[in-house]
Design a protein around this motif. Sequence first.
Motif, mmCIF file in Angstrom:
data_model
loop_
_atom_site.group_PDB
_atom_site.id
_atom_site.type_symbol
_atom_site.label_atom_id
_atom_site.label_comp_id
_atom_site.label_asym_id
_atom_site.label_seq_id
_atom_site.Cartn_x
_atom_site.Cartn_y
_atom_site.Cartn_z
ATOM 1 N N GLU A 33 -10.067 -90.145 -64.816
ATOM 2 C CA GLU A 33 -10.872 -90.027 -65.355
ATOM 3 C C GLU A 33 -11.590 -89.730 -65.671
ATOM 4 O OE1 GLU A 33 -10.556 -90.959 -70.377
ATOM 5 O OE2 GLU A 33 -9.738 -92.554 -68.906
ATOM 6 N N LEU A 34 -12.999 -88.942 -66.890
ATOM 7 C CA LEU A 34 -13.900 -89.146 -67.294
ATOM 8 C C LEU A 34 -15.026 -89.398 -68.312
ATOM 9 C CD1 LEU A 34 -15.443 -85.216 -65.102
ATOM 10 C CD2 LEU A 34 -15.169 -87.786 -63.889
ATOM 11 N N VAL A 120 -11.610 -86.143 -70.140
ATOM 12 C CA VAL A 120 -11.453 -85.130 -69.120
ATOM 13 C C VAL A 120 -11.038 -85.309 -68.152
ATOM 14 C CG1 VAL A 120 -12.671 -83.680 -67.741
ATOM 15 C CG2 VAL A 120 -14.358 -84.032 -70.305
ATOM 16 N N SER A 122 -10.418 -85.083 -64.324
ATOM 17 C CA SER A 122 -11.241 -84.447 -62.916
ATOM 18 C C SER A 122 -10.099 -84.358 -62.039
ATOM 19 C CB SER A 122 -12.445 -85.220 -62.380
ATOM 20 O OG SER A 122 -12.752 -84.472 -61.185
ATOM 21 N N CYS A 150 -13.451 -70.541 -67.250
ATOM 22 C CA CYS A 150 -13.570 -71.416 -68.059
ATOM 23 C C CYS A 150 -11.848 -70.889 -68.580
ATOM 24 C CB CYS A 150 -14.312 -71.351 -68.735
ATOM 25 S SG CYS A 150 -14.165 -72.910 -70.064
ATOM 26 N N ARG A 165 -14.547 -75.531 -60.670
ATOM 27 C CA ARG A 165 -15.748 -76.115 -60.491
ATOM 28 C C ARG A 165 -15.992 -75.573 -58.840
ATOM 29 N NH1 ARG A 165 -18.140 -80.094 -62.903
ATOM 30 N NH2 ARG A 165 -19.226 -80.517 -61.291
ATOM 31 N N SER A 171 -10.637 -78.463 -56.915
ATOM 32 C CA SER A 171 -11.501 -78.695 -57.692
ATOM 33 C C SER A 171 -11.277 -78.774 -59.657
ATOM 34 C CB SER A 171 -12.788 -79.589 -57.644
ATOM 35 O OG SER A 171 -13.641 -80.046 -58.013
ATOM 36 N N TRP A 173 -11.608 -79.791 -63.624
ATOM 37 C CA TRP A 173 -11.287 -80.819 -65.132
ATOM 38 C C TRP A 173 -10.755 -80.164 -65.943
ATOM 39 C CZ3 TRP A 173 -17.546 -81.256 -66.885
ATOM 40 C CH2 TRP A 173 -18.448 -82.378 -66.040
ATOM 41 N N LEU A 175 -10.059 -80.599 -69.497
ATOM 42 C CA LEU A 175 -10.008 -80.776 -71.055
ATOM 43 C C LEU A 175 -9.159 -81.099 -71.523
ATOM 44 C CD1 LEU A 175 -12.455 -80.092 -69.631
ATOM 45 C CD2 LEU A 175 -13.887 -80.898 -71.624
#
Length: 208
Positions: A33-34, A120, A122, A150, A165, A171, A173, A175
């Motif tokens: 988690e970010l 977020v 990751s 996106c 990413r 990779s 994200w 959200l």
Amino acid sequence: MTADTPVRPVRTSPLHTWGETFASLPGGLRVRELPFLTQLTLRVTPGSPAARAVEKHLGHALPGACRAHLDADVKALWLGPDEWLLVAPADRAEELTAGLRAAIGDEFATVTDTSAQRTVLSLTGDLVPDILAHGCALDLVPRGAGAGACHTTLLAQAGVTLVVREEGPHSVWLLVRSSFAAYLAAWLVDACVEYGDGTAHGEHGGGT
């Protein structure tokens, strides 16, 4: 006699208890988690004086449909024809909002702090495309999931904004609304069972 010092509530993220469970996932998938990223919702007409003022303040153009600008401290994610999500490091909401509103001036646009709405996740590793394929209808093969893609979509029936990413996608994200974060985390753990020894499955109280 001294006045009692007010006790501030401890700030916790939606997935603050999931670190150990994420660490036990198969080696081909790393999830973390970010938390607490600054997230500002920007509504502005593309190409308008207000949009140009925003772009000048950010130092880069607002991305087009289904794209994200990731090569900056303040990242811009396309959400709709006149809507973007600006993502920055934690604790920048007040400063960034004030700067954008000052840049916009009397032109028409809105900047709203929506940092508390989402967290977020990751995801990195070779298993990312396989795991996502279990619950997402998007075609995420490399030709359709280049870096900077996106998409606002559904993953396991939960609404997410998926940002690629690294091409593959290896990779991404995710959200997700804070209220759906534990559900999505549990789904990710469950989707990994066939790729490992299953030790992560069901160990977390929020899992299924």
